[in-house]
Design a protein around this motif. Structure first.
Motif, PDB file in Angstrom:
ATOM      1  N   GLN A 106       0.849  -1.185   0.000  1.00  0.00           N
ATOM      2  CA  GLN A 106       0.000   0.000   0.000  1.00  0.00           C
ATOM      3  C   GLN A 106       0.888   1.240   0.000  1.00  0.00           C
ATOM      4  OE1 GLN A 106      -3.307   0.144  -0.234  1.00  0.00           O
ATOM      5  NE2 GLN A 106      -3.405   2.364  -0.110  1.00  0.00           N
ATOM      6  N   GLN A 107       0.597   2.157  -0.875  1.00  0.00           N
ATOM      7  CA  GLN A 107       1.395   3.378  -0.972  1.00  0.00           C
ATOM      8  C   GLN A 107       0.789   4.474  -0.100  1.00  0.00           C
ATOM      9  OE1 GLN A 107       1.818   6.125  -4.640  1.00  0.00           O
ATOM     10  NE2 GLN A 107       3.484   4.647  -4.865  1.00  0.00           N
ATOM     11  N   VAL A 108       1.636   5.111   0.709  1.00  0.00           N
ATOM     12  CA  VAL A 108       1.209   6.247   1.525  1.00  0.00           C
ATOM     13  C   VAL A 108       2.122   7.421   1.198  1.00  0.00           C
ATOM     14  CG1 VAL A 108       0.369   4.748   3.361  1.00  0.00           C
ATOM     15  CG2 VAL A 108       2.702   5.622   3.465  1.00  0.00           C
ATOM     16  N   ILE A 109       1.699   8.607   1.561  1.00  0.00           N
ATOM     17  CA  ILE A 109       2.482   9.821   1.308  1.00  0.00           C
ATOM     18  C   ILE A 109       3.040  10.325   2.627  1.00  0.00           C
ATOM     19  CG2 ILE A 109       2.446  12.137   0.335  1.00  0.00           C
ATOM     20  CD1 ILE A 109       1.951   9.894  -1.690  1.00  0.00           C
ATOM     21  N   ASP A 110       4.359  10.513   2.686  1.00  0.00           N
ATOM     22  CA  ASP A 110       4.951  10.977   3.931  1.00  0.00           C
ATOM     23  C   ASP A 110       4.766  12.489   4.087  1.00  0.00           C
ATOM     24  OD1 ASP A 110       6.863  12.253   2.378  1.00  0.00           O
ATOM     25  OD2 ASP A 110       8.465  10.844   2.823  1.00  0.00           O
ATOM     26  N   ILE A 111       5.274  13.053   5.191  1.00  0.00           N
ATOM     27  CA  ILE A 111       5.029  14.470   5.482  1.00  0.00           C
ATOM     28  C   ILE A 111       5.713  15.397   4.477  1.00  0.00           C
ATOM     29  CG2 ILE A 111       4.703  14.045   7.936  1.00  0.00           C
ATOM     30  CD1 ILE A 111       7.561  15.020   8.397  1.00  0.00           C
ATOM     31  N   TYR A 112       6.634  14.839   3.686  1.00  0.00           N
ATOM     32  CA  TYR A 112       7.310  15.645   2.670  1.00  0.00           C
ATOM     33  C   TYR A 112       6.680  15.482   1.293  1.00  0.00           C
ATOM     34  CZ  TYR A 112      10.763  15.646   6.406  1.00  0.00           C
ATOM     35  OH  TYR A 112      11.382  15.765   7.625  1.00  0.00           O
ATOM     36  N   GLY A 113       5.557  14.748   1.250  1.00  0.00           N
ATOM     37  CA  GLY A 113       4.861  14.561  -0.011  1.00  0.00           C
ATOM     38  C   GLY A 113       5.424  13.467  -0.887  1.00  0.00           C
ATOM     39  N   ARG A 114       6.322  12.640  -0.325  1.00  0.00           N
ATOM     40  CA  ARG A 114       6.929  11.574  -1.116  1.00  0.00           C
ATOM     41  C   ARG A 114       6.173  10.267  -0.927  1.00  0.00           C
ATOM     42  NH1 ARG A 114      12.851  12.661   1.330  1.00  0.00           N
ATOM     43  NH2 ARG A 114      11.580  12.047   3.134  1.00  0.00           N
ATOM     44  N   PRO A 115       6.005   9.483  -1.998  1.00  0.00           N
ATOM     45  CA  PRO A 115       5.314   8.194  -1.867  1.00  0.00           C
ATOM     46  C   PRO A 115       6.194   7.157  -1.175  1.00  0.00           C
ATOM     47  CG  PRO A 115       6.094   8.477  -4.109  1.00  0.00           C
ATOM     48  CD  PRO A 115       6.393   9.765  -3.396  1.00  0.00           C
ATOM     49  N   VAL A 116       5.608   6.431  -0.248  1.00  0.00           N
ATOM     50  CA  VAL A 116       6.303   5.368   0.474  1.00  0.00           C
ATOM     51  C   VAL A 116       5.446   4.114   0.400  1.00  0.00           C
ATOM     52  CG1 VAL A 116       7.211   4.590   2.696  1.00  0.00           C
ATOM     53  CG2 VAL A 116       7.388   7.005   2.048  1.00  0.00           C
ATOM     54  N   THR A 117       6.037   2.986   0.050  1.00  0.00           N
ATOM     55  CA  THR A 117       5.303   1.726  -0.041  1.00  0.00           C
ATOM     56  C   THR A 117       5.453   0.956   1.256  1.00  0.00           C
ATOM     57  OG1 THR A 117       5.597   1.589  -2.442  1.00  0.00           O
ATOM     58  CG2 THR A 117       5.033  -0.450  -1.279  1.00  0.00           C
ATOM     59  N   ILE A 118       4.329   0.660   1.879  1.00  0.00           N
ATOM     60  CA  ILE A 118       4.293  -0.133   3.107  1.00  0.00           C
ATOM     61  C   ILE A 118       3.739  -1.507   2.756  1.00  0.00           C
ATOM     62  CG2 ILE A 118       3.296  -0.360   5.412  1.00  0.00           C
ATOM     63  CD1 ILE A 118       5.315   1.887   5.218  1.00  0.00           C
TER      64      ILE A 118
END
Length: 392
Positions: free
Chosen positions: A273-285
């Motif tokens: 699942q892709q989430v967006i971190d506080i810097y607006g970057r996509p992160v895959t969990i």
């Protein structure tokens, strides 16, 4: 000095005299006023009057005790418990619809608005309001059944696009649906409150687990950590964590993990699942949904005096309940335990009316020896009908 009819609060909590004690005290006081020979039997007017006063005092004491207990999540009930747990940032779960994780495949950049998938039984499953297909061409989202209540869907049954959208090519579910639930019970809410206090915990892993446990719809969580430099026996890569989560929305779960895990810690699982971190970057969990292992049990009983089919049904239910309560991955033992199943069978009412002569637990891979081992991401399931009794 405290009144002998009033509640008392001390180091051990609150207590109050019983109705019988209150009545006896009032009768003594009444006789001290009107004479020791005053008749206060239940068939007398004076006796009934004193009994009414004693009942009113006893009822008031019970209300005081309930009010005192409502300030603790361990003893509060109903609305009182619902108010208490807000301190921990959680709330009582409302009745829910069934949910299922769907793999949505399509052309990169396709935006699906108000998408609906349909299962082979004609039930509609509502996708999130907006779903955008990422560059990989596939995204996993959690869909909610439009029909409230316990709606089931096996792997691959939610495979029909009910709202055709240009660029949306296919949909399917790689895991079974999580059935809907009624309003959360007091006992379940207390358990979730206990987990929620792990949020400000001493270790990041405890905090991550607590954050996921406190999400609405999450029923069971198993957390694993590999802090070594090599892949462990479960296949978890080096310096990674892996959570196996039953229930809940996959997007909420991924966000909770991303919010709590430390920088540089990898996540491992078959659901991405892709989430967006506080810097607006996509992160895959990545995480796991439990793989369910259907168990069957063969039990031989010798009937003794007083045995009936009601007792046999209770045995089937007790053993089934035990198996369904086993932690994901089997907990510390890593298995569905034969000895615990025997204990469950012998714990039913009127257990003295039978003698258990044998019990065999079997899973998809065959009978246990005698325990049935579970993989770290597997959960055992069993219905009472799968517990077969042979009574002699």
């Amino acid at each position: 000095m405290a009144s002998p009819t009033a509640p008392t609060i001390d180091a051990s909590g609150i207590s109050a005299p019983s109705y019988a004690e209150v009545l006896n005290y009032l009768q003594q006081q009444y006789r001290s006023i009107y004479g020791a020979d005053t008749y206060l039997g239940n068939d007398s007017q004076d006796g009934q009057f004193v009994s009414l006063i004693a009942l009113a005092i006893s009822d008031a004491n019970a209300a005081f005790i309930a009010a005192y207990n409502s300030f603790s999540p361990n003893t509060a009930q109903g609305n009182g418990l619902s108010s208490n747990v807000k301190i921990n940032g959680i709330r009582r779960g409302v009745s829910t619809s069934s949910q299922v994780d769907l793999d949505v495949v399509g052309q990169a950049g396709t935006v699906i608005t108000g998408g609906i998938a349909r299962d082979v039984n004609g039930k509609n499953w509502l996708l999130p309001e907006t779903v955008t297909i990422p560059p990989a061409g596939v995204i996993t989202v959690t869909a909610t059944c439009a029909t409230t209540g316990e709606v089931s869907a096996s792997v691959g049954q939610v495979s029909i696009i009910a709202t055709p959208t240009r660029g949306w090519q296919s949909v399917t579910n790689a895991s079974t649906a999580e059935p809907g639930a009624p309003v959360e019970t007091d006992s379940a809410l207390r358990q979730r409150q206990k987990f929620s206090v792990a949020l400000p915990s001493r270790t990041v892993l405890e905090g991550t687990t607590g954050a996921v446990e406190s999400l609405t719809g999450v029923t069971r969580v198993a957390t694993y950590e590999n802090d070594t430099k090599i892949t462990d026996a479960n296949g978890i890569p080096e310096n990674s964590i892996s959570l196996v989560v039953e229930g809940g929305d996959v997007a909420d779960i991924a966000q909770a993990i991303a919010n709590k895990k430390t920088p540089g810690t990898g996540t491992y699982g078959t659901t991405a699942q892709q989430v967006i971190d506080i810097y607006g970057r996509p992160v895959t969990i990545r995480l796991f949904r439990p793989t369910y292992q259907a168990m069957t049990v063969a039990i031989a009983l010798k009937a003794l005096a007083g045995y009936s089919s009601v007792v046999g049904t209770a045995v089937q239910q007790a053993v089934s309940d035990y198996i369904n309560s086993v932690l994901i991955g089997g907990g510390l033992s890593g298995s569905v335990e034969w000895a615990d199943a025997i204990t469950a069978a012998n714990s039913v009412p009127n257990s003295g009316t039978f003698k258990l002569t044998s019990l065999v637990i079997s899973g998809p891979g065959g009978s246990g020896s005698p325990d049935v081992v579970l993989a770290f991401n597997q959960a055992a399931t069993c219905t009472p009908a799968s517990v077969v009794l042979t009574v002699t």
